[in-house]
Design a protein around this motif. Structure first.
Motif, PDB file in Angstrom:
ATOM      1  N   GLY A 136       0.836  -1.208   0.000  1.00 21.37           N
ATOM      2  CA  GLY A 136       0.000   0.000   0.000  1.00 21.37           C
ATOM      3  C   GLY A 136       0.864   1.248   0.000  1.00 21.37           C
ATOM      4  O   GLY A 136       0.632   2.187  -0.774  1.00 21.37           O
ATOM      5  N   LYS A 137       1.876   1.256   0.851  1.00 21.18           N
ATOM      6  CA  LYS A 137       2.807   2.393   0.894  1.00 21.18           C
ATOM      7  C   LYS A 137       3.563   2.512  -0.430  1.00 21.18           C
ATOM      8  O   LYS A 137       3.742   3.614  -0.958  1.00 21.18           O
ATOM      9  N   GLU A 138       3.981   1.378  -0.967  1.00 22.21           N
ATOM     10  CA  GLU A 138       4.717   1.404  -2.241  1.00 22.21           C
ATOM     11  C   GLU A 138       3.830   1.929  -3.373  1.00 22.21           C
ATOM     12  O   GLU A 138       4.303   2.632  -4.269  1.00 22.21           O
ATOM     13  N   ALA A 139       2.537   1.607  -3.318  1.00 25.21           N
ATOM     14  CA  ALA A 139       1.619   2.105  -4.349  1.00 25.21           C
ATOM     15  C   ALA A 139       1.529   3.628  -4.289  1.00 25.21           C
ATOM     16  O   ALA A 139       1.514   4.299  -5.329  1.00 25.21           O
ATOM     17  N   ALA A 140       1.497   4.182  -3.078  1.00 23.22           N
ATOM     18  CA  ALA A 140       1.457   5.644  -2.934  1.00 23.22           C
ATOM     19  C   ALA A 140       2.735   6.263  -3.495  1.00 23.22           C
ATOM     20  O   ALA A 140       2.695   7.281  -4.202  1.00 23.22           O
ATOM     21  N   GLU A 141       3.882   5.655  -3.202  1.00 25.31           N
ATOM     22  CA  GLU A 141       5.160   6.165  -3.715  1.00 25.31           C
ATOM     23  C   GLU A 141       5.184   6.123  -5.246  1.00 25.31           C
ATOM     24  O   GLU A 141       5.658   7.048  -5.908  1.00 25.31           O
ATOM     25  N   THR A 142       4.654   5.041  -5.800  1.00 27.61           N
ATOM     26  CA  THR A 142       4.634   4.911  -7.263  1.00 27.61           C
ATOM     27  C   THR A 142       3.743   5.979  -7.889  1.00 27.61           C
ATOM     28  O   THR A 142       4.076   6.544  -8.941  1.00 27.61           O
ATOM     29  N   ALA A 143       2.616   6.276  -7.243  1.00 35.96           N
ATOM     30  CA  ALA A 143       1.713   7.309  -7.767  1.00 35.96           C
ATOM     31  C   ALA A 143       2.419   8.655  -7.830  1.00 35.96           C
ATOM     32  O   ALA A 143       2.356   9.364  -8.850  1.00 35.96           O
TER      33      ALA A 143
END
Ligand code: INI
Length: 156
Positions: A136-143
């Motif tokens: 979930g955190k990685e998805a935010a970083e990718t966004a």
């Protein structure tokens, strides 16, 4: 030489999170992690829209509808598809992954694929803050990285 590396970027923008309720103990943790990371990047509550859907199969249609509004610069999709005894898993995985990929390309918007597709519950748990990080955190970083990159490419 020009190198575009926005992995350390720190910008804020309107973002939607589409999260599925199926396997909610996993998906709620994914969603909480994404929101926590966005706030660490400086996002305010009014820049984040969270939309719950029943299962991963329902993610693409709602993501498409959100993309059509043009209100968001990125959409984060979160879900947990866990292998069972039947081939249902394969159909769910295919629908959600193909659907999200098509929306990103058809609407020119980053659709971040934070949908776990695991063999069992343990593998999913390892990806919400366990030995395989927090997807979930990685998805935010990718966004954040993708929006920075797209802004640089379209308005250099
Ligand atoms: N949906 C999930 O998000 N994860 C799963 O593991 C899952 N399994 O295993 O069945 C699942 N099924 C429901 C599916 O996403 C739809 O909600 C349902 O088929 C109705 O369209």
């Amino acid at each position: 030489m020009k190198i575009c590396d926005f992995s350390k970027s720190n910008i804020q923008f309107p973002v939607a999170i589409v999260v599925s309720r199926f396997n909610e103990m996993i998906t709620k943790a994914l969603c909480d992690g994404a929101i926590t990371r966005l706030k660490e990047f400086g996002f305010h509550d009014d820049q984040i829209t969270v939309v719950w859907v029943p299962g991963a199969v329902e993610i693409p249609l709602i993501t498409k509808k959100l993309a059509q509004t043009k209100k968001y610069e990125a959409i984060i999709t979160l879900g947990a598809v866990i292998q069972g005894d039947t081939r249902h898993f394969d159909y769910v995985c295919k629908q959600v992954s193909d659907g999200c990929a098509a929306i990103a390309l058809n609407y020119d918007i980053p659709v971040i694929f934070g949908v776990l597709t695991t063999d069992n519950l343990e593998q999913a748990q390892e990806r919400i803050g366990g030995k395989h990080g927090h997807k979930g955190k990685e998805a935010a970083e990718t966004a954040v990285e993708m929006v920075s990159l797209l802004r640089e490419i379209t308005h250099p």
